[in-house]
Design a protein around this motif. Structure first.
Motif, PDB file in Angstrom:
ATOM      1  N   LEU A 138      -0.819  -3.348  13.742  1.00  9.58           N
ATOM      2  CA  LEU A 138      -0.937  -4.053  12.500  1.00  9.58           C
ATOM      3  C   LEU A 138       0.330  -5.061  12.097  1.00  9.58           C
ATOM      4  O   LEU A 138       1.425  -4.722  12.522  1.00  9.58           O
ATOM      5  N   ASN A 139      -0.007  -5.914  11.408  1.00 13.38           N
ATOM      6  CA  ASN A 139       1.341  -6.689  10.795  1.00 13.38           C
ATOM      7  C   ASN A 139       1.730  -6.126   9.672  1.00 13.38           C
ATOM      8  O   ASN A 139       1.626  -6.658   8.480  1.00 13.38           O
ATOM      9  N   ALA A 140       2.491  -5.049   9.824  1.00 13.22           N
ATOM     10  CA  ALA A 140       2.936  -4.054   8.818  1.00 13.22           C
ATOM     11  C   ALA A 140       4.555  -3.806   8.830  1.00 13.22           C
ATOM     12  O   ALA A 140       4.792  -3.421  10.093  1.00 13.22           O
ATOM     13  N   ASP A 141       4.987  -3.906   7.674  1.00 13.86           N
ATOM     14  CA  ASP A 141       6.575  -3.143   7.685  1.00 13.86           C
ATOM     15  C   ASP A 141       6.044  -1.653   7.006  1.00 13.86           C
ATOM     16  O   ASP A 141       5.669  -1.605   5.830  1.00 13.86           O
ATOM     17  N   TYR A 159      -5.965   5.501   8.949  1.00 14.49           N
ATOM     18  CA  TYR A 159      -5.553   4.188   9.766  1.00 14.49           C
ATOM     19  C   TYR A 159      -6.519   3.198   9.437  1.00 14.49           C
ATOM     20  O   TYR A 159      -6.104   1.968   9.210  1.00 14.49           O
ATOM     21  N   ALA A 160      -7.614   3.719   9.173  1.00 15.79           N
ATOM     22  CA  ALA A 160      -8.773   2.572   8.983  1.00 15.79           C
ATOM     23  C   ALA A 160      -8.538   1.973   7.601  1.00 15.79           C
ATOM     24  O   ALA A 160      -8.901   0.810   7.247  1.00 15.79           O
ATOM     25  N   ILE A 161      -8.139   2.882   6.525  1.00 13.77           N
ATOM     26  CA  ILE A 161      -7.829   2.030   5.371  1.00 13.77           C
ATOM     27  C   ILE A 161      -6.618   1.177   5.175  1.00 13.77           C
ATOM     28  O   ILE A 161      -6.531   0.210   4.880  1.00 13.77           O
ATOM     29  N   ILE A 162      -5.625   1.684   6.211  1.00 14.86           N
ATOM     30  CA  ILE A 162      -4.412   0.682   6.269  1.00 14.86           C
ATOM     31  C   ILE A 162      -4.765  -0.407   6.827  1.00 14.86           C
ATOM     32  O   ILE A 162      -4.544  -1.568   6.465  1.00 14.86           O
ATOM     33  N   LYS A 163      -5.752  -0.613   7.928  1.00 17.67           N
ATOM     34  CA  LYS A 163      -6.047  -1.691   8.828  1.00 17.67           C
ATOM     35  C   LYS A 163      -6.938  -2.505   7.713  1.00 17.67           C
ATOM     36  O   LYS A 163      -6.790  -4.030   7.767  1.00 17.67           O
ATOM     37  N   GLN A 164      -7.807  -1.837   7.166  1.00 16.73           N
ATOM     38  CA  GLN A 164      -8.538  -2.820   6.026  1.00 16.73           C
ATOM     39  C   GLN A 164      -7.796  -3.615   5.220  1.00 16.73           C
ATOM     40  O   GLN A 164      -7.896  -4.838   4.855  1.00 16.73           O
ATOM     41  N   LYS A 165      -6.668  -2.939   4.634  1.00 18.56           N
ATOM     42  CA  LYS A 165      -5.838  -3.568   3.647  1.00 18.56           C
ATOM     43  C   LYS A 165      -4.741  -4.505   4.323  1.00 18.56           C
ATOM     44  O   LYS A 165      -4.847  -5.760   3.912  1.00 18.56           O
ATOM     45  N   ALA A 166      -4.625  -4.435   5.782  1.00 18.47           N
ATOM     46  CA  ALA A 166      -3.741  -5.202   6.389  1.00 18.47           C
ATOM     47  C   ALA A 166      -4.679  -6.521   6.762  1.00 18.47           C
ATOM     48  O   ALA A 166      -4.226  -7.622   6.504  1.00 18.47           O
ATOM     49  N   GLN A 167      -5.848  -6.409   6.837  1.00 19.02           N
ATOM     50  CA  GLN A 167      -6.760  -7.706   7.169  1.00 19.02           C
ATOM     51  C   GLN A 167      -7.025  -8.577   6.029  1.00 19.02           C
ATOM     52  O   GLN A 167      -7.303  -9.670   6.044  1.00 19.02           O
ATOM     53  N   ALA A 168      -6.934  -7.808   4.716  1.00 21.75           N
ATOM     54  CA  ALA A 168      -7.545  -8.306   3.531  1.00 21.75           C
ATOM     55  C   ALA A 168      -6.143  -9.086   2.840  1.00 21.75           C
ATOM     56  O   ALA A 168      -6.366 -10.138   2.267  1.00 21.75           O
ATOM     57  N   LEU A 178       0.885  -1.133   0.158  1.00 22.93           N
ATOM     58  CA  LEU A 178       0.034   0.033  -0.005  1.00 22.93           C
ATOM     59  C   LEU A 178       0.849   1.220  -0.004  1.00 22.93           C
ATOM     60  O   LEU A 178       1.681   1.445   0.893  1.00 22.93           O
ATOM     61  N   ALA A 179       0.628   2.154  -1.158  1.00 26.08           N
ATOM     62  CA  ALA A 179       1.715   3.323  -1.169  1.00 26.08           C
ATOM     63  C   ALA A 179       0.589   4.683  -1.300  1.00 26.08           C
ATOM     64  O   ALA A 179      -0.221   4.381  -2.105  1.00 26.08           O
ATOM     65  N   MET A 180       1.069   5.383  -0.455  1.00 22.69           N
ATOM     66  CA  MET A 180       0.237   6.800  -0.473  1.00 22.69           C
ATOM     67  C   MET A 180       1.013   7.905  -0.470  1.00 22.69           C
ATOM     68  O   MET A 180       2.121   7.893   0.307  1.00 22.69           O
ATOM     69  N   LYS A 198      -2.703 -11.395   2.866  1.00 22.37           N
ATOM     70  CA  LYS A 198      -2.373 -12.685   3.234  1.00 22.37           C
ATOM     71  C   LYS A 198      -0.944 -12.351   3.737  1.00 22.37           C
ATOM     72  O   LYS A 198       0.162 -12.123   3.043  1.00 22.37           O
ATOM     73  N   GLY A 199      -0.667 -12.452   5.183  1.00 21.31           N
ATOM     74  CA  GLY A 199       0.806 -12.158   5.543  1.00 21.31           C
ATOM     75  C   GLY A 199       0.759 -10.605   5.750  1.00 21.31           C
ATOM     76  O   GLY A 199      -0.112  -9.625   6.178  1.00 21.31           O
ATOM     77  N   LYS A 200       2.116 -10.352   5.864  1.00 24.31           N
ATOM     78  CA  LYS A 200       2.634  -8.926   6.243  1.00 24.31           C
ATOM     79  C   LYS A 200       2.200  -7.885   5.148  1.00 24.31           C
ATOM     80  O   LYS A 200       2.182  -8.238   3.954  1.00 24.31           O
ATOM     81  N   VAL A 201       1.861  -6.615   5.383  1.00 22.32           N
ATOM     82  CA  VAL A 201       1.247  -5.660   4.592  1.00 22.32           C
ATOM     83  C   VAL A 201       2.606  -4.734   4.690  1.00 22.32           C
ATOM     84  O   VAL A 201       3.017  -4.324   5.704  1.00 22.32           O
ATOM     85  N   TYR A 202       2.864  -3.995   3.456  1.00 21.09           N
ATOM     86  CA  TYR A 202       3.910  -3.515   3.443  1.00 21.09           C
ATOM     87  C   TYR A 202       3.533  -1.949   2.859  1.00 21.09           C
ATOM     88  O   TYR A 202       2.892  -1.641   1.841  1.00 21.09           O
ATOM     89  N   VAL A 203       3.540  -0.791   4.250  1.00 19.73           N
ATOM     90  CA  VAL A 203       2.975   0.440   3.896  1.00 19.73           C
ATOM     91  C   VAL A 203       4.026   1.567   3.613  1.00 19.73           C
ATOM     92  O   VAL A 203       4.810   1.458   4.570  1.00 19.73           O
ATOM     93  N   PHE A 204       3.834   2.415   2.640  1.00 22.99           N
ATOM     94  CA  PHE A 204       4.622   3.359   2.129  1.00 22.99           C
ATOM     95  C   PHE A 204       3.817   4.682   2.151  1.00 22.99           C
ATOM     96  O   PHE A 204       2.885   4.824   1.608  1.00 22.99           O
TER      97      PHE A 204
END
Length: 411
Positions: free
Chosen positions: A115-118, A77-86, A58-60, A88-94
């Motif tokens: 969140l399980n986020a890098d 945060y709600a957008i990122i959380k939704q992405k993380a929940q959807a 996910l890049a913003m 499979k595994g770690k989500v990478y946030v930029f």
């Protein structure tokens, strides 16, 4: 996609690669348009090559209308959380140019802890991690500074855009126009390059300094910046700036001048260098030089890079040392000055920079500054001369060779 994405900035990627995927926030700081967004995309490319699914990235960009501050940290945060929940595994946030978002540090902390986020963050502000911000992250971050192109990267950019130049010709262009990545797409068009660089300077002035610090007298701020641009590589004082302003019948307090300079440093525009005594090995109070993050901005705003070549060469060498993670000071040896004392990994190197060693007097001046240095660390004189003038254990190196070979070869 921006073609600068095709230029591999290997030196930077090597620094950040060990932290990719690790449980720590990666923060990229640097002046506007120096290539932070490209670096984030290069990291994303590395993730994809290593098997990370595109759906997990996910890049913003908060410098665009779509992702700007119209959204609250809670909504983001709600957008990122939704992405993380959807995912499979770690989500990478930029999160690019995040400094424009009020409360960004709370957003990053929530993503990190819940969140399980890098997480990767960029911003055009050298104090993104001021004490109150760092408190939220609790030391769980690593900071990287992104600079405009080095000369080696500029040569790669020339080749990418079909300009296979001889080193001297490439350096002549770099000396004047600097290393802002986009200018290498402008086909040597002087007017377009200068216009682009002036626009960058205006954005820094208006967005990163004037608006951020609510400065009303923009014209006075511009005058101070112009003075500092003209005096890169020289010791400066508030008194000298006050005298400069008095010529135009303008007065400004010592405190306000320091505040303006600090704002320029925070916007990653100006880079201070402290002076230290060779004999006592201590920093000298109120003794400081100023350099600029990209000397092309100096040419666009002040001009005279060719005429002031000695100052600009110093600026280029200083930036090269910073890119290679050296801690740099200016040396004071009696009445003489050593341009740079660079330290890394318990090693020290002394560097003197000159345009040309064109006379016996110049040679004596540049080499004799080391007379008071009693340790056995390496000592160098850099210039544009092509003949090796090394003597008395002091190594002479051509500046273009120094920049293209990588200064680590010598140290």
């Amino acid at each position: 996609m921006d073609n600068t994405f095709c230029i591999s900035r290997d030196d930077f990627i090597k620094k950040i690669r060990p932290f990719i995927g690790k449980n720590i926030v990666k923060i990229l700081s640097g002046i506007r348009r120096c290539g932070k967004s490209v670096m984030l995309r290069l990291i994303q490319q590395e993730l994809l090559v290593n098997g990370v699914e595109n759906a997990n990235i996910l890049a913003m960009n908060f410098d665009t209308f779509e992702d700007n501050t119209s959204q609250s940290p809670e909504a983001l945060y709600a957008i990122i959380k939704q992405k993380a929940q959807a995912a499979k595994g770690k989500v990478y946030v930029f999160l690019d140019e995040i400094q424009v978002l009020p409360g960004w540090e709370k957003l990053v902390n929530s993503c990190f802890t819940e969140l399980n986020a890098d997480i990767y963050v960029s911003g055009s502000n050298s104090q993104m991690l001021s004490p109150e911000y760092a408190t939220y992250l609790g030391g769980r971050y690593v900071m990287f500074t992104v600079y405009p192109f080095s000369f080696k990267e500029a040569v790669s950019a020339f080749k990418l855009y079909g300009k296979n130049l001889a080193p001297k010709e490439a350096f002549a262009h770099y000396l004047v126009y600097g290393g802002m990545p986009f200018i290498y797409q402008l086909n040597f068009d002087d007017f377009s390059i200068r216009q682009y660089l002036r626009d960058i300077a205006d954005s820094i002035l208006l967005k990163d300094i004037t608006a951020r610090y609510n400065i009303r007298d923009v014209e006075l701020l511009k005058r101070i910046i112009l003075f500092l641009f003209s005096n890169i590589g020289n010791m400066f004082s508030t008194v000298s700036i006050q005298n400069y302003l008095k010529r135009d019948k303008r007065n400004l307090s010592w405190e306000t001048i320091h505040n303006y300079i600090d704002h320029c440093k925070t916007a990653c525009l100006l880079l201070p260098v402290k002076q230290e005594s060779i004999s006592g090995k201590q920093l000298l109070k109120a003794a400081e030089k100023i350099y600029i993050t990209d000397h092309g901005l100096r040419e666009a705003i002040y001009g005279n890079n060719r005429n002031d070549i000695s100052q600009v060469l110093e600026n280029i060498v200083y930036l090269e040392l910073l890119r290679n993670d050296y801690n740099v000071t200016v040396g004071k040896a009696g009445l003489n000055e050593i341009d740079f004392i660079a330290r890394k990994n318990n090693e020290t190197v002394y560097i003197q920079v000159a345009y040309l060693l064109a006379s016996p007097e110049t040679i004596e001046r540049e080499f004799s500054v080391y007379a008071r240095v009693t340790d056995n660390f390496p000592k160098y004189v850099l210039s544009l001369d092509e003949f090796d003038m090394s003597r008395n254990g002091i190594k002479h190196i051509n500046i273009v060779d120094f920049l293209t070979s990588g200064q680590g070869v010598y140290i």
